[in-house]
Design an enzyme around this catalytic site. Structure first.
Site, PDB file in Angstrom:
ATOM      1  N   ASP A  65     -39.074  16.504 -42.925  1.00  0.00           N
ATOM      2  CA  ASP A  65     -39.647  16.727 -41.591  1.00  0.00           C
ATOM      3  C   ASP A  65     -39.227  18.074 -41.013  1.00  0.00           C
ATOM      4  OD1 ASP A  65     -37.023  15.542 -41.458  1.00  0.00           O
ATOM      5  OD2 ASP A  65     -37.329  15.156 -39.326  1.00  0.00           O
TER       6      ASP A  65
ATOM      7  N   ASP B 134     -36.063  25.642 -42.285  1.00  0.00           N
ATOM      8  CA  ASP B 134     -35.429  24.313 -42.157  1.00  0.00           C
ATOM      9  C   ASP B 134     -36.452  23.222 -42.451  1.00  0.00           C
ATOM     10  OD1 ASP B 134     -33.737  22.257 -41.592  1.00  0.00           O
ATOM     11  OD2 ASP B 134     -33.582  22.665 -39.468  1.00  0.00           O
TER      12      ASP B 134
ATOM     13  N   GLU C 277     -35.098  13.575 -39.992  1.00  0.00           N
ATOM     14  CA  GLU C 277     -33.784  14.214 -39.854  1.00  0.00           C
ATOM     15  C   GLU C 277     -33.660  14.926 -38.516  1.00  0.00           C
ATOM     16  OE1 GLU C 277     -30.620  17.182 -39.980  1.00  0.00           O
ATOM     17  OE2 GLU C 277     -32.739  17.605 -39.785  1.00  0.00           O
ATOM     18  N   GLU C 278     -34.781  15.485 -38.028  1.00  0.00           N
ATOM     19  CA  GLU C 278     -34.732  16.348 -36.840  1.00  0.00           C
ATOM     20  C   GLU C 278     -34.799  15.543 -35.540  1.00  0.00           C
ATOM     21  OE1 GLU C 278     -33.966  19.314 -37.120  1.00  0.00           O
ATOM     22  OE2 GLU C 278     -34.800  20.215 -38.925  1.00  0.00           O
TER      23      GLU C 278
ATOM     24  N   GLU D 220     -29.963  22.314 -47.068  1.00  0.00           N
ATOM     25  CA  GLU D 220     -30.209  22.949 -45.769  1.00  0.00           C
ATOM     26  C   GLU D 220     -30.020  24.464 -45.921  1.00  0.00           C
ATOM     27  OE1 GLU D 220     -31.123  21.751 -42.853  1.00  0.00           O
ATOM     28  OE2 GLU D 220     -30.675  19.605 -42.837  1.00  0.00           O
TER      29      GLU D 220
ATOM     30  N   HIS E   2     -35.578  26.345 -36.706  1.00  0.00           N
ATOM     31  CA  HIS E   2     -36.136  25.900 -35.415  1.00  0.00           C
ATOM     32  C   HIS E   2     -36.695  27.059 -34.582  1.00  0.00           C
ATOM     33  CE1 HIS E   2     -33.516  21.978 -35.468  1.00  0.00           C
ATOM     34  NE2 HIS E   2     -34.020  22.288 -36.649  1.00  0.00           N
TER      35      HIS E   2
HETATM   36 ZN   LIG Z   1     -32.582  20.745 -41.489  1.00  0.00          ZN
END
Ligand SMILES: [Zn+2]
Length: 351
Positions: free
Chosen positions: A71, A95, A125-126, A154, A328
């Site tokens: 995700d 990411d 995960e986010e 990551e 992000h």
């Molecule tokens: Zn991540």
């Protein structure tokens, strides 16, 4: 559409990026990942929700887990992907769909690895930890995550970042007595009393500590303050929210005790906690990984899912393409060179 795991790595990466998979919307990408992995005769594939796990079962002495989340955070007009000067731009490029692409390519390429391998592609995960599918898998099928070492892909700019710091959030509340601010001597100002805990925070020296050869630097910081119900009322309550980021030589009891000691005499309440993870770089399997990857390992200051593996007794490192500082961000991107660096390192280590 299908994902070709044995073709051009950048094409695979951009295909994965272009299937939008904001948390909660991972199904389409999980379907593609599952279908591509099921085409690989050397892998046993299981699916749980939108998490896909593929394993070799060759009876090797050791098992390595490689994991990545499918995700992303919400799209900010940064899809579809763009390739400019050997850098791929777009949501999820940093990411962490580069890590996902590398893991998928390696999962297909390593038909006879020197260690048994578990490839984990997971969802949610986010978002809140309770919704993270690794929380559920660790609870319901911990055996699926078993291994001697784990690599979480990551973004680390293709360097090794060991373990991760833990995080503890708590409140410190001061209490006074409400009164009209025109007759303030009839009350007691709780916001003024917050000066005490704030002074303690200001004087607090962050500890630096070496764990398994890496130096971690802790942080104790106010991250919020709230008090007062109107501009003509002496506030009777002030709530200070503090975030303690701590090194992996502390467990929950030790982290909480440290904060209670610092704020002795104050009303302290723990809000949430996520454990730290030791880097485990002293183990032989980790040394072999470092030798294959090259470069100097660094400590991980953020919190990542390596801590979940740590909680299961599996030492874990972060190692993946792209600059974590771009994660992000609207201008998220990943240099193509990082994809090849990570892929080649995993193949050197595991072939
Ligand atoms: Zn991540």
């Amino acid at each position: 559409m299908r994902l070709d795991l044995t073709g051009d790595l950048v094409t695979l990466f951009r295909q994965i990026v272009d299937v939008e998979s904001v948390s909660g919307n991972e199904r389409e990408l999980a379907d593609l990942v599952e279908a591509a992995l099921r085409e690989q005769p050397h892998l046993d594939v299981v699916r749980d929700g939108d998490t896909v796990i593929a394993r070799t079962n060759l009876g090797r002495d050791q098992r390595v887990v490689v994991a990545g989340h499918l995700d992303t955070v919400p799209v900010a007009a940064n899809l579809p992907s763009r390739l400019v000067d050997d850098v791929v731009h777009g949501r999820g490029t940093a990411d962490m769909k580069g890590g996902v692409a590398v893991a998928l390519a390696c999962a297909a390429a390593l038909t006879s690895p020197n260690r048994d391998l578990t490839w984990v592609f997971y969802d949610h995960e986010e978002v809140a930890a309770a919704d993270n599918s690794l929380t559920r898998i660790a609870r319901e099928h911990p055996e699926w995550l078993e291994g001697d070492f784990a690599v979480l892909m990551e973004p680390t700019s293709a360097g090794v970042e060991g373990g991760c710091q833990g995080t503890l959030r708590f409140t410190v509340t001061t209490r006074g007595r409400a009164a009209h601010s025109a007759r303030s001597w009839l009350g007691h100002n709780a916001i003024h009393d917050a000066a005490g805990p704030l002074a303690l925070l200001q004087a607090c020296e962050p500890r630096e500590v070496e764990v398994d050869g890496l130096t971690y630097r802790e942080g104790m910081n106010a991250v919020g303050i709230a008090g007062g119900i109107a501009t003509n009322v002496i506030p009777d309550t002030c709530v200070l929210t503090v975030n303690f980021r701590f090194a992996p030589d502390r467990d929950e009891a030790d982290a909480v005790a440290h904060c209670r000691q610092l704020f002795a005499g104050y009303d302290l309440e723990v809000v949430d906690f996520a454990p730290a993870a030791r880097p485990g770089l002293d183990r032989p399997i980790a040394q072999e990984f470092l030798a294959a990857v090259g470069g100097e390992p660094r400590p991980k200051f953020g919190w990542t899912d390596v801590a979940r593996f740590g909680a299961l007794g599996v030492p874990a490192v972060n190692f993946g393409p792209a600059d974590p500082g771009r994660a992000h961000a609207d201008d998220e991107c990943c240099p193509v060179a990082d994809l090849y660096t990570c892929r080649d390192a995993l193949l050197r280590w595991l072939a």
